[in-house]
Write a protein that holds these residues in place. Structure first.
Motif, short mmCIF file in Angstrom:
data_model
loop_
_atom_site.label_atom_id
_atom_site.label_comp_id
_atom_site.label_asym_id
_atom_site.label_seq_id
_atom_site.Cartn_x
_atom_site.Cartn_y
_atom_site.Cartn_z
N GLU A 11 0.67 -1.22 -0.15
CA GLU A 11 -0.05 0.42 0.08
C GLU A 11 1.11 1.23 0.21
O GLU A 11 0.44 2.45 -0.18
CB GLU A 11 -1.06 0.22 0.94
N GLY A 12 2.40 1.24 0.01
CA GLY A 12 3.16 2.51 -0.35
C GLY A 12 3.08 3.36 0.56
O GLY A 12 2.91 3.24 2.06
N VAL A 13 3.08 4.63 0.09
CA VAL A 13 2.54 5.93 0.94
C VAL A 13 1.71 6.05 1.70
O VAL A 13 1.75 6.89 3.00
CB VAL A 13 3.42 6.71 0.32
N THR A 14 0.81 5.83 1.83
CA THR A 14 -0.91 5.73 2.23
C THR A 14 -0.17 5.15 3.93
O THR A 14 -1.29 4.75 4.49
CB THR A 14 -2.02 4.49 1.86
N ALA A 15 0.57 3.91 3.49
CA ALA A 15 0.65 2.79 4.77
C ALA A 15 1.60 3.75 5.79
O ALA A 15 1.21 4.15 7.43
CB ALA A 15 1.42 1.89 5.04
N LEU A 16 2.21 4.55 5.30
CA LEU A 16 3.06 5.30 6.24
C LEU A 16 2.51 6.67 7.07
O LEU A 16 2.96 6.88 7.61
CB LEU A 16 4.81 6.09 5.07
N ALA A 17 1.16 6.74 5.57
CA ALA A 17 0.63 7.98 6.39
C ALA A 17 -0.29 7.36 7.57
O ALA A 17 -0.36 8.01 8.22
CB ALA A 17 -0.03 8.55 5.24
N GLY A 18 -0.27 6.78 8.10
CA GLY A 18 -1.22 5.75 8.64
C GLY A 18 -0.58 5.82 9.85
O GLY A 18 -1.42 6.52 10.45
N TYR A 19 0.52 5.87 10.09
CA TYR A 19 1.28 5.31 11.16
C TYR A 19 1.39 7.12 11.38
O TYR A 19 1.44 7.53 12.92
CB TYR A 19 2.84 4.75 10.79
N GLY A 20 1.90 7.93 10.64
CA GLY A 20 2.18 9.60 11.23
C GLY A 20 0.45 9.91 11.66
O GLY A 20 0.52 10.74 11.98
N GLY A 21 -0.65 9.23 11.10
CA GLY A 21 -1.81 9.82 12.14
C GLY A 21 -1.60 9.20 13.30
O GLY A 21 -1.89 9.88 14.06
N ILE A 22 -1.07 8.02 13.60
CA ILE A 22 -1.14 7.06 15.06
C ILE A 22 -0.21 7.76 16.19
O ILE A 22 -0.45 8.82 16.81
CB ILE A 22 -0.45 5.80 14.86
N PHE A 23 1.26 8.42 15.49
CA PHE A 23 1.60 9.38 15.51
C PHE A 23 1.87 10.33 16.68
O PHE A 23 1.79 11.15 17.55
CB PHE A 23 3.29 9.64 15.64
N ARG A 24 0.99 10.95 15.11
CA ARG A 24 -0.09 12.10 16.49
C ARG A 24 -0.88 12.31 16.76
O ARG A 24 -0.43 13.16 18.20
CB ARG A 24 -0.72 12.88 14.41
N ARG A 25 -1.10 11.66 17.11
CA ARG A 25 -2.26 11.16 18.70
C ARG A 25 -1.64 10.60 19.64
O ARG A 25 -2.23 11.06 20.34
CB ARG A 25 -3.29 10.01 17.75
N ASN A 26 -1.02 9.60 19.47
CA ASN A 26 0.19 9.56 20.33
C ASN A 26 0.40 10.74 21.55
O ASN A 26 0.34 10.80 22.12
CB ASN A 26 1.37 8.38 20.35
N SER A 48 7.56 -5.70 16.20
CA SER A 48 7.55 -4.33 16.14
C SER A 48 8.40 -3.75 15.18
O SER A 48 9.87 -3.79 16.08
CB SER A 48 7.05 -3.63 16.80
N ALA A 49 8.36 -4.01 14.46
CA ALA A 49 9.60 -2.88 12.86
C ALA A 49 9.45 -1.49 13.10
O ALA A 49 8.19 -1.36 12.19
CB ALA A 49 10.11 -3.94 12.34
N GLY A 50 10.60 -1.28 12.44
CA GLY A 50 10.29 0.21 11.89
C GLY A 50 9.74 1.45 12.32
O GLY A 50 9.27 1.35 13.58
N GLY A 51 8.15 1.90 11.50
CA GLY A 51 7.79 2.90 12.46
C GLY A 51 6.90 1.91 13.32
O GLY A 51 6.51 2.55 14.47
N ALA A 52 6.99 1.46 13.12
CA ALA A 52 5.30 0.61 14.38
C ALA A 52 6.56 0.69 15.57
O ALA A 52 5.32 0.30 16.74
CB ALA A 52 5.51 -0.50 13.65
N ALA A 53 7.24 0.62 15.91
CA ALA A 53 7.84 0.65 17.16
C ALA A 53 7.91 2.24 17.48
O ALA A 53 8.36 2.25 18.56
CB ALA A 53 9.56 0.38 17.06
N TYR A 54 7.57 3.21 16.83
CA TYR A 54 7.77 3.95 17.55
C TYR A 54 5.93 5.19 18.01
O TYR A 54 6.31 5.19 19.15
CB TYR A 54 8.09 5.54 16.78
N SER A 55 5.22 4.14 17.92
CA SER A 55 4.59 4.74 18.60
C SER A 55 4.21 3.76 20.01
O SER A 55 3.81 4.53 21.21
CB SER A 55 2.87 3.53 17.94
N PRO A 56 4.97 2.97 20.33
CA PRO A 56 5.23 2.28 21.89
C PRO A 56 5.75 3.23 22.43
O PRO A 56 5.90 3.47 23.78
CB PRO A 56 5.53 0.99 21.21
#
Length: 522
Positions: free
Chosen positions: A143-158, A175-183
């Protein structure tokens, strides 16, 4: 056969039930078997363990991705790999989302992310804690960049929800890459040995770039993050005990920053005396003891939850109850580095103080500190900056704060450990306390250097001057006589005095200056 309106309604109901059952069942049984073979529970099994029985209410169970290409159009499972909803823990509402590793490896795509965004917004609007059960392979590559944007939305809400509602991350798989930053942005991180890992770049990338060979666990396993990096606050051997401790932690936290932590009537008498404390702390300033034994004597029924137990063990941070009220304890630990403050200890305590202040949890500081840990590596790695984090956290905290000097409190470390001068509401000391710029031996060697050097018997002269310095400037009542200590108290009465002091401070109102936010030494 004529299709009646009643038949059509029955047909639609049956279709709805079928679709919801498909969503609940998830992938074929083989996927569940693979999950169990790895020693892992499914997403729904985890939710059932976390929440009170029968309280889970799922939202968007029929959500599907709308991506095309790379084979995705042929596989559009319900839930899109994440289960979201709300329920209760000990009767109190919480929101939860759980990655389903059986679907796309729990990888995050656009629809997956939007479900999480909605849940996070609902948690913030409802003023209730959010728990994430993480078991995913990162961004969905198809899903390319839309998946990355999805992580950005999670980080902003965190970040926006930080200090507003409790956020707890439970790592139950990779939990790798961007998935590690929300925790990393949440208040607490739980990990399970052998099955959960966190890293920004995995072992294959590390080897390709640096040539280092490392296993997943050695790079980002539970014990690594608990003892070395400090990313994980709690570590468990299995998912069942992990989720039970998540429930216990939630019982100690308020639903949001506008509420006080839950209070329960205490079975432990508020006026219980603590005679064991007279013997737990040795009189000799250089003798070690376990400060957790002191906390156990003070806490209701001896029960407490230690945060970051394996990281920076020279300082202890725990949540406990005093007379049924949740209280945070910060204590120097003489068993490790003699209780000296170093880079990691300062950061650990600062983070804990900030969390307590965010959620209206009063802080008790137990002081037995010889100073900051000396060393070239400490100075070069920024002990000044990291020590200032703890100083900033205490100075900025508006919750009730009470400190108790158990034994020694030397130099700048005494100031940093919530002394009266940085805003402790009440400061007590045991009769064994020594509050000074430095230890008597070091002070005598500096002040009386010439006299000692010119003496015909330097050793005898040094011993006499050390004794005089102790008698003049380090006796237990020196701080009390100058108003820097509110009272010198009997260790036996410590629990009762703390409970009465915190009860008096419960209506404390301390507003900070108007500002957008401070600029802490991050």
């Amino acid at each position: 056969m004529q299709v009646t309106e009643e038949n059509a309604t029955d047909s639609r109901s049956a279709e709805l039930l079928r679709r919801k059952e498909d969503a609940r069942q998830g992938p074929d049984p083989a996927g569940t078997e693979k999950q169990h073979a790895k020693g892992k529970l499914t997403a729904r099994e985890r939710i059932e363990l976390l929440l009170d029985e029968g309280t889970f209410h799922e939202i968007e169970p029929l959500r599907r991705h709308r991506a095309t290409g790379f084979g995705l159009e042929a596989k559009r499972p319900y839930t899109d790999g994440v289960i979201t909803g709300w329920g209760t823990v000990y009767g109190r509402k919480i929101f939860v989302y759980a990655h389903d590793f059986r679907i796309f490896g729990g990888a995050l795509g656009e629809a997956h992310a939007e479900k999480i965004h909605k849940l996070m917004d609902l948690a913030a609007a409802s003023g209730a804690a959010l728990v994430s059960l993480n078991d995913g392979a990162g961004a969905r590559i198809q899903e390319g960049v839309t998946a990355l944007a999805g992580y950005g939305g999670i980080f902003r809400r965190n970040a926006r929800n930080s200090g507003v509602i409790p956020q707890i991350s439970v790592m139950l798989g990779p939990s790798a890459g961007g998935a590690a930053y929300s925790p990393a942005l949440t208040d607490f991180v739980f990990m399970v040995r052998s099955t959960s890992q966190m890293f920004v770049t995995g072992p294959d990338v590390v080897q390709a770039v640096t040539g280092e060979q490392v296993t997943h666990d050695a790079l980002g396993g539970a014990d690594v993050h608990a003892a070395t990096s400090g990313v994980a606050h709690f570590v468990h051997d299995d998912e069942e005990s992990c989720l039970e401790d998540v429930r216990f932690l939630l019982s100690l936290l308020p639903a949001n920053n506008r509420e006080l932590p839950p209070h329960y009537p205490a079975t432990d008498p508020a006026d219980r005396r603590t005679p064991a404390l007279q013997d737990l702390v040795p009189a000799g300033a250089n003798r070690a003891y376990d400060v957790r034994d002191v906390i156990q004597e003070l806490a209701d029924d001896g029960e407490f939850l230690e945060v970051h137990a394996a990281w920076a063990p020279n300082i202890v941070c725990v949540l406990a109850r005093l007379d049924g009220h949740v209280t945070g304890f910060v204590a120097n630990q003489p068993q490790s580095l003699a209780g000296a403050l170093d880079i990691h200890a300062a950061e650990k305590a600062a983070r804990f103080v900030q969390m307590c202040d965010s959620f209206s949890i009063p802080i008790v500081t137990l002081v037995d500190v010889p100073g900051f840990l000396p060393g070239v590596d400490q100075e070069h790695n920024g002990i000044i900056r990291h020590g200032a984090k703890l100083l900033y956290a205490y100075c900025n905290a508006t919750v009730p704060r009470v400190s108790v000097v158990l034994r020694k409190a030397y130099g700048g470390a005494y100031i940093v450990m919530d002394s009266r001068s940085v805003g402790a509401d009440l400061a007590y000391a045991w009769p064994s306390n020594e509050i000074a710029v430095m230890g008597a031996e070091g002070a005598a060697n500096v002040i009386f250097r010439r006299e000692i050097a010119q003496s015909s018997d330097p050793d005898s002269t040094r011993a006499r001057l050390i004794k005089e310095y102790k008698q003049e400037l380090m006796h237990p009542y020196y701080g009390a006589e100058r108003g820097l200590v509110d009272d010198v108290i009997d260790p036996v009465e410590t629990r009762e005095i703390l409970i009465k002091s915190l009860a008096m401070l419960r209506t404390k109102n301390a507003d900070l200056p108007m500002r957008k936010h401070g600029n802490p030494p991050l």
